[in-house]
Design an enzyme around this catalytic site. Structure first.
Site, short mmCIF file in Angstrom:
data_model
loop_
_atom_site.label_atom_id
_atom_site.label_comp_id
_atom_site.label_asym_id
_atom_site.label_seq_id
_atom_site.Cartn_x
_atom_site.Cartn_y
_atom_site.Cartn_z
N GLY A 33 0.71 -1.20 -0.09
CA GLY A 33 0.14 0.03 0.22
C GLY A 33 0.78 1.03 -0.03
O GLY A 33 1.92 1.21 -0.64
N SER A 34 0.25 2.19 0.52
CA SER A 34 0.87 3.71 0.63
C SER A 34 2.14 3.70 1.54
O SER A 34 2.13 2.94 2.50
CB SER A 34 -0.07 4.65 0.79
OG SER A 34 -0.45 4.58 2.25
N CYS A 59 2.63 -1.06 -8.93
CA CYS A 59 3.69 -0.52 -7.92
C CYS A 59 5.01 -0.54 -8.81
O CYS A 59 6.03 0.04 -8.68
CB CYS A 59 3.89 -1.57 -6.77
SG CYS A 59 3.47 -3.20 -7.00
N GLU A 115 6.49 8.90 -5.39
CA GLU A 115 5.81 8.15 -6.49
C GLU A 115 4.40 8.97 -6.65
O GLU A 115 3.74 9.51 -5.73
CB GLU A 115 5.38 6.74 -5.50
CG GLU A 115 4.52 5.95 -6.47
CD GLU A 115 4.06 4.67 -5.85
OE1 GLU A 115 3.88 3.61 -6.38
OE2 GLU A 115 3.67 4.82 -4.39
N GLY A 143 0.67 5.04 5.04
CA GLY A 143 0.09 4.03 5.62
C GLY A 143 0.96 3.02 6.17
O GLY A 143 0.84 2.34 7.51
N GLY A 144 1.92 2.48 5.25
CA GLY A 144 2.74 1.34 5.64
C GLY A 144 3.75 1.76 6.95
O GLY A 144 4.22 0.88 7.52
N GLU A 173 5.54 -3.59 1.27
CA GLU A 173 5.90 -3.02 -0.06
C GLU A 173 5.17 -1.75 -0.37
O GLU A 173 3.88 -1.69 -0.33
CB GLU A 173 5.46 -4.00 -0.93
CG GLU A 173 6.09 -4.05 -2.41
CD GLU A 173 5.04 -3.91 -3.28
OE1 GLU A 173 4.33 -5.12 -3.77
OE2 GLU A 173 4.78 -2.88 -4.15
P1 NAP Z 1 -2.99 2.76 2.03
O1 NAP Z 1 -3.87 3.97 2.32
O2 NAP Z 1 -1.76 2.65 2.40
O3 NAP Z 1 -4.05 1.42 2.54
C1 NAP Z 1 -3.61 0.16 2.76
C2 NAP Z 1 -4.15 -0.64 3.78
O4 NAP Z 1 -3.61 -0.24 5.03
C3 NAP Z 1 -5.60 -0.40 4.27
O5 NAP Z 1 -6.24 -1.60 4.59
C4 NAP Z 1 -5.61 0.61 5.11
O6 NAP Z 1 -6.99 0.76 5.78
C5 NAP Z 1 -4.57 0.39 5.98
N1 NAP Z 1 -3.92 1.52 6.57
C6 NAP Z 1 -3.49 2.56 5.98
N2 NAP Z 1 -2.99 3.65 6.79
C7 NAP Z 1 -3.37 3.06 8.04
C8 NAP Z 1 -2.93 3.34 9.37
N3 NAP Z 1 -2.61 4.63 9.52
N4 NAP Z 1 -3.64 2.64 10.60
C9 NAP Z 1 -4.03 1.45 10.32
N5 NAP Z 1 -4.37 1.12 8.98
C10 NAP Z 1 -3.93 1.85 7.81
O7 NAP Z 1 -3.31 2.21 0.31
P2 NAP Z 1 -4.36 2.05 -0.58
O8 NAP Z 1 -5.74 2.51 0.18
O9 NAP Z 1 -4.08 0.88 -1.26
O10 NAP Z 1 -3.96 3.26 -1.76
C11 NAP Z 1 -3.97 4.68 -1.31
C12 NAP Z 1 -2.41 4.90 -1.82
O11 NAP Z 1 -1.46 3.97 -1.70
C13 NAP Z 1 -2.44 5.18 -3.48
O12 NAP Z 1 -2.93 6.55 -3.69
C14 NAP Z 1 -0.94 4.93 -3.65
O13 NAP Z 1 -0.17 6.05 -3.51
C15 NAP Z 1 -0.48 3.90 -2.89
N6 NAP Z 1 -0.40 2.41 -3.45
C16 NAP Z 1 0.66 1.85 -3.53
C17 NAP Z 1 0.95 0.45 -3.97
C18 NAP Z 1 2.32 -0.10 -4.36
O14 NAP Z 1 2.32 -1.32 -4.82
N7 NAP Z 1 3.38 0.66 -4.12
C19 NAP Z 1 -0.04 -0.14 -4.04
C20 NAP Z 1 -1.21 0.36 -3.84
C21 NAP Z 1 -1.46 1.75 -3.40
P3 NAP Z 1 -8.43 1.65 5.58
O15 NAP Z 1 -8.68 0.87 4.16
O16 NAP Z 1 -9.31 1.19 6.46
O17 NAP Z 1 -8.02 2.84 5.33
#
Ligand code: NAP
Length: 504
Positions: free
Chosen positions: A239-240, A300, A389, A243-244, A263
């Site tokens: 994910g992001s 990604c 990114e 968040g990560g 990742e």
């Molecule tokens: P994300 O916001 O990082 O969320 C991924 C997971 O982590 C979700 O289940 C989210 O829960 C959880 N999460 C995130 N922040 C958290 C926190 N502070 N505390 C607890 N749980 C947390 O990623 P996304 O929703 O997939 O996409 C958003 C952004 O991520 C995209 O715009 C992109 O920039 C990036 N992304 C990157 C990749 C890569 O491969 N590098 C792949 C996908 C996305 P919730 O759903 O409940 O918020």
């Protein structure tokens, strides 16, 4: 066959509803209500996973291979329904969902084969040397053992291959670890039908139901509760960066820190060397446009940056890339939030000093259209934010003044999932100078190709130094990914009857 989700969590074999619900936000088709996850449900799932580990962690490799194969069969049996709900929830085309399903079942079957082979156990034996002077040596045996319950965060951009029964889950189950999945709220119905397939396999194989739970999202406290739960032994996440990093820090702050295999972000730079630009700059530009816009750029491994040396060939390349991107229309993004994040990333790049617009377009709501920008090597080196990114179909060309500046650009990179070289025979000397830098930066270095399309196989590395991943020693794709959920244990002078089955 149309699938209508019931909207419940799966906790250790039981479908469980909750007090509150959230509505899915499909790209098209009907929205459905889903129970919101809670820390209490996370606790129940983790306790059931720990209980199941005492059985599942001691199953034979044959039993686990049969279970993985049964999950693949059950997913295939629901193939059409999975594609239907998956396309509705994510906006991805049916062909993409079908391909991703094949990849998902393929990696489950690959892990089944891999554990049957047994090499992953890395078994070692130093036989006793009772007569050795000055001290005798004991009998020492080593084998990799499963670590215990694993938490998996489903990824938004791969609703099947990196989600409920995706690579992290397959690797953990293959190793002998129960899994608690935190479903991604962008595709809760897809998560539910895949969980249904796993439950069917649990029943047909007689595996303890605590081996798998799916807690739907809806609130941030689910993720926090999961990574801080005392019974969780490791986390798989895609994910992001924000968040990560937040979840990684929570893992590190635990009284007993656990590994967080995240990742996160990567801009996957391509270095297009002078001979290659001159010989086939037009073809590379077209190929780049295709790779950059595939799946609305939501990969990604999307190659967001192209670095080359300024001059007429570079100018022709930039022009060619702009022309190749122009006809690409709007594509639906995975969520409204990801589309909004794309537009703010675009604004950040467009507003940066020394960045010129090459090809612009207009997008709004949940759509993304391609954008192309250019800058100089000097500006790149002065503005670290240009290396962040932008998740979507946005390309940035970096024109270096000479070879030395190209090398400086390479040295300035953060950790990457991939780095690409486009080269001809005459480029070998420059490529040899770049290689020691690129292999320190990336998990995968490739030549004369594009990094989108990650082969699931023994040699794949889908990882890299931070922020590409949080563990440079690991991969989240391919058979080597099982090592994340194993731990070496040495057995000294133990009688055979006390050794794990894999050592007897
Ligand atoms: P994300 O916001 O990082 O969320 C991924 C997971 O982590 C979700 O289940 C989210 O829960 C959880 N999460 C995130 N922040 C958290 C926190 N502070 N505390 C607890 N749980 C947390 O990623 P996304 O929703 O997939 O996409 C958003 C952004 O991520 C995209 O715009 C992109 O920039 C990036 N992304 C990157 C990749 C890569 O491969 N590098 C792949 C996908 C996305 P919730 O759903 O409940 O918020």
């Amino acid at each position: 066959m149309t699938f209508t989700p019931h909207g419940k969590h799966l906790v250790a074999g039981d479908w469980t509803s909750g007090e509150t619900t959230f509505a899915s936000e499909p790209a098209h088709g009907p929205a459905h209500e889903f129970a919101v996850g809670t820390p209490d449900l996370v606790d129940q799932a983790c306790k059931a996973a720990e209980e199941a580990f005492w059985t599942y962690g001691y199953t034979s490799r044959e039993e686990r291979a049969a279970f993985l194969t049964a999950i693949a069969d059950e997913i295939e049996a629901r193939g059409e329904a999975i594609t239907e709900i998956g396309t509705q929830e994510t906006g991805l085309p049916a062909a993409r969902l079908q391909g991703e399903r094949g990849r998902t079942t393929g990696q489950l079957r690959l892990f089944a084969e891999h554990i049957l082979g047994g090499d992953y156990l890395d078994r070692r034996h130093d036989a006793a040397l009772p007569d050795r002077q000055p001290l005798p040596r004991p009998d020492l045996k080593m084998v990799q053992r499963p670590i215990g319950p694993v938490a998996v965060f489903g990824a938004s951009n791969f609703p099947l291959a990196f989600s409920t029964a995706g690579g992290d889950t397959a690797a953990a189950l293959a190793a002998g670890c129960p899994v608690v999945v935190k479903g991604h709220s962008a595709h809760p119905g897809t998560g539910e039908i895949v969980a249904e397939a796993i439950l069917a396999a649990i029943k047909s194989c007689g595996v303890p139901p605590g081996v798998f739970s799916l807690i739907q999202g809806g609130k941030r406290d689910v993720g926090t509760a999961l990574v801080t739960h005392p019974l969780i032994r490791a986390v798989g996440f895609t994910g992001s960066l924000a968040g990560g990093r937040a979840l990684f820090d929570l893992c590190a702050q635990r009284p007993d820190p656990i590994p967080f295999f995240g990742e996160l972000g990567s801009v996957n730079p391509m270095f297009i060397l002078p001979g290659a630009v001159s010989a086939r700059g037009g073809a590379i530009a077209e190929g780049w446009a295709g790779s950059l816009t595939m799946g609305a750029g939501q990969f990604c491994t999307n190659p967001g940056i192209a670095v080359l040396i300024e001059g007429p060939d570079a100018d022709a390349f930039v022009e060619g890339a702009g022309k190749a991107l122009e006809p690409v229309g709007a594509q639906t993004m995975l969520t409204d939030g990801i589309a909004a994040a794309y537009r703010s990333g675009r604004d950040r790049v467009a507003g940066s000093a020394g960045v010129q617009e090459v090809m612009t377009s207009t997008c709004d709501l949940r759509n993304a259209t391609p954008y192309l920008y250019a800058t100089t090597g000097m500006e790149w080196l002065e503005n670290e934010a240009l290396g962040e990114e932008v998740f979507g179909p946005l390309g940035l060309v970096v024109r270096a003044s000479d070879e030395a500046e190209m090398l400086e650009v390479a040295r300035s990179l953060h950790g990457q999932l991939t780095c690409t070289l486009h080269l001809d025979d005459g480029d070998t000397a420059l490529a040899q100078k770049l290689m020691p830098v690129l292999e320190r930066k990336a998990g995968r270095v490739l030549a004369n190709g594009f990094p989108t399309g990650v082969e699931v196989c023994d040699s794949m590395v889908h990882g890299g130094p931070y922020p590409a991943s949080t563990n440079f020693g690991a991969t989240s794709v391919g058979t080597l990914s099982i090592r994340r959920f194993l731990r070496p244990v040495c057995y000294q002078n133990l009688p055979d009857a006390l050794l794990p089955g894999d050592l007897q």
